[in-house]
Design a protein around this motif. Structure first.
Motif, PDB file in Angstrom:
ATOM      1  N   HIS A  19      -5.654  -4.659   1.188  1.00 45.82           N
ATOM      2  CA  HIS A  19      -4.845  -3.473   1.836  1.00 45.82           C
ATOM      3  C   HIS A  19      -5.827  -2.929   2.854  1.00 45.82           C
ATOM      4  O   HIS A  19      -5.352  -2.910   4.260  1.00 45.82           O
ATOM      5  N   LEU A  59       1.125   0.069  -1.584  1.00 50.94           N
ATOM      6  CA  LEU A  59       0.725   1.131  -0.972  1.00 50.94           C
ATOM      7  C   LEU A  59       0.809   2.535  -1.867  1.00 50.94           C
ATOM      8  O   LEU A  59       1.137   2.628  -2.866  1.00 50.94           O
ATOM      9  N   HIS A 117      -6.838  -0.190   8.175  1.00 43.57           N
ATOM     10  CA  HIS A 117      -6.587  -1.603   7.706  1.00 43.57           C
ATOM     11  C   HIS A 117      -7.316  -2.544   8.448  1.00 43.57           C
ATOM     12  O   HIS A 117      -6.466  -3.655   8.952  1.00 43.57           O
ATOM     13  N   GLU A 154       1.832   7.541   2.978  1.00 41.72           N
ATOM     14  CA  GLU A 154       0.540   7.247   2.169  1.00 41.72           C
ATOM     15  C   GLU A 154       0.010   8.494   1.954  1.00 41.72           C
ATOM     16  O   GLU A 154      -1.228   8.612   1.596  1.00 41.72           O
ATOM     17  N   HIS A 183      -7.743   6.440   6.790  1.00 36.58           N
ATOM     18  CA  HIS A 183      -7.184   5.339   5.975  1.00 36.58           C
ATOM     19  C   HIS A 183      -6.853   4.428   7.141  1.00 36.58           C
ATOM     20  O   HIS A 183      -6.103   4.825   8.037  1.00 36.58           O
TER      21      HIS A 183
HETATM   22 ZN   LIG Z   1      -2.596   1.669   4.012  1.00 38.26          ZN
END
Ligand SMILES: [Zn+2]
Length: 226
Positions: A157, A132, A96, A75, A94
């Protein structure tokens, strides 16, 4: 003289350790920081909470690896697109966390239901896809959804927070999960009274004082350093 890049790498590893200790990371997610000359430091394709100093890689603005043993994350385009769109952003997380994923599917975004949520009073837009962010087209869409805010949720996500320094990023990264958790807790108690915009603005003003994050950061760092 201390090498500024080395110091930044050390701060990234410390931030990853803190986020791991707080259980907001899983086997995925990534943290990056902008370097001069269109270069980016990034955790590699491995669990971010497990990185050591030697693991941090250098990539360019196209996401291509320039230095380091590991490979870029799938990503990476999310990071490069945000850095291109937001010259003020110096670092990106980033991740989750379950709490953020839960709020991301409720279509409301984060509400300022607690003092730890005032950073996000200007809104946390939701990128409306669970796929993604593996190409530049999607990266650009996430950057456009983020706009000039400091956090974007990705439906089903996770979430991405941005800041102009790593201390602030760490605070935003932890506080986004905390306020999401409190928001979920309050949901069963009937209508929640959120902070007003004026209250949030007043509190955020206080955050701009020099060293305002010091006590906050010191506390979390003390949890991972002997
Ligand atoms: Zn991710």
């Amino acid at each position: 003289m201390l090498d500024a890049v080395q110091v930044l790498k050390e701060k990234m590893v410390l931030a990853c350790n803190v986020l791991q200790k707080q259980r907001v990371l899983d086997g995925y997610g990534h943290l990056s920081a902008r370097l001069p000359g269109d270069r980016i430091l990034s955790t590699p394709h491995m669990p971010p909470g497990k990185v050591a100093l030697r693991d941090i890689i250098v990539i360019d603005m196209q996401g291509k690896k320039l230095e380091g043993a590991g490979e870029p994350n799938g990503e990476t385009p999310m990071h490069t697109s945000i850095y291109k769109a937001r010259p003020d952003v110096q670092c990106i997380l980033h991740y989750h966390p379950d709490e953020i994923v839960a709020v991301s599917v409720a279509s409301q975004g984060i509400k300022a239901v607690a003092n730890c949520g005032v950073h996000f009073y200007r809104g946390t837009p939701i990128y409306d896809s669970p796929l993604l962010i593996r190409n530049h087209e999607r990266g650009d869409k996430v950057a456009a959804t983020l706009g000039d805010r400091n956090a974007v949720l990705l439906r089903g996500h996770g979430g991405t927070v941005v800041a102009n320094d790593l201390d602030k990023l760490l605070r935003l990264g932890i506080d986004l999960v905390r306020v999401a958790r409190i928001q979920i807790m309050t949901a069963s108690l009937g209508p929640a009274k959120t902070h007003t915009q004026a209250e949030c603005e007043e509190m955020v003003k206080g955050h701009d004082r020099p060293n305002t994050n010091r006590r906050y950061i010191d506390y979390y760092v003390s949890e991972v350093v002997d």
